[in-house]
Design a protein around this motif. Sequence first.
Motif, PDB file in Angstrom:
ATOM      1  N   LEU A  12      59.341 -56.977  62.593  1.00 54.34           N
ATOM      2  CA  LEU A  12      59.580 -55.695  63.252  1.00 54.34           C
ATOM      3  C   LEU A  12      60.935 -55.126  62.833  1.00 54.34           C
ATOM      4  N   ASP A  13      60.991 -53.819  62.697  1.00 54.96           N
ATOM      5  CA  ASP A  13      62.275 -53.145  62.459  1.00 54.96           C
ATOM      6  C   ASP A  13      63.118 -53.200  63.727  1.00 54.96           C
ATOM      7  N   VAL A  14      64.405 -53.391  63.559  1.00 60.74           N
ATOM      8  CA  VAL A  14      65.334 -53.401  64.684  1.00 60.74           C
ATOM      9  C   VAL A  14      66.226 -52.165  64.571  1.00 60.74           C
ATOM     10  N   GLU A  15      66.159 -51.296  65.571  1.00 57.89           N
ATOM     11  CA  GLU A  15      66.977 -50.092  65.559  1.00 57.89           C
ATOM     12  C   GLU A  15      68.445 -50.413  65.829  1.00 57.89           C
ATOM     13  N   GLN A  16      68.680 -51.271  66.800  1.00 51.81           N
ATOM     14  CA  GLN A  16      70.040 -51.640  67.157  1.00 51.81           C
ATOM     15  C   GLN A  16      70.092 -53.138  67.443  1.00 51.81           C
ATOM     16  N   PHE A  17      71.269 -53.708  67.181  1.00 48.01           N
ATOM     17  CA  PHE A  17      71.498 -55.116  67.463  1.00 48.01           C
ATOM     18  C   PHE A  17      72.886 -55.232  68.077  1.00 48.01           C
ATOM     19  N   HIS A  18      72.979 -55.871  69.229  1.00 47.30           N
ATOM     20  CA  HIS A  18      74.255 -56.071  69.908  1.00 47.30           C
ATOM     21  C   HIS A  18      74.381 -57.538  70.285  1.00 47.30           C
ATOM     22  N   LYS A  19      75.490 -58.136  69.962  1.00 46.67           N
ATOM     23  CA  LYS A  19      75.758 -59.502  70.393  1.00 46.67           C
ATOM     24  C   LYS A  19      76.884 -59.411  71.420  1.00 46.67           C
ATOM     25  N   ILE A  20      76.541 -59.655  72.668  1.00 38.72           N
ATOM     26  CA  ILE A  20      77.492 -59.441  73.761  1.00 38.72           C
ATOM     27  C   ILE A  20      77.879 -60.777  74.371  1.00 38.72           C
TER      28      ILE A  20
END
Length: 107
Positions: free
Chosen positions: A99-107
């Motif tokens: 799947l395409d990932v629009e945004q990725f955040h590692k919090i």
Amino acid sequence: MKLLIAIVNKDDSPGVLDQLAAQNLPVTRLSTTGGFLRAGNDTLLLGLEDERVPEVLALLRECCSVRRQLVDVQQAPFLSTLLHAPVEVTVGGATVFVLDVEQFHKI
């Protein structure tokens, strides 16, 4: 960036996880159960760069073997009314979604 979701047989999972670790690919493993045979699976979640997708697909092809297995109809209750002997089914391999990932955040 891609999200790769791979559903692999519990028997194949240890080899896949070892190979992913050797390639420095972080993975999240979820224990899951298939609906048809109610057999154990692992669903693997990997966030990776687009160019690494072919590498992971090749790794899965190498580690996830397809095999034939006799299954007692008691494991598949909906067949028990039709059959009274073990049934040979194909198990193993992997089902993979990319799947395409629009945004990725590692919090």
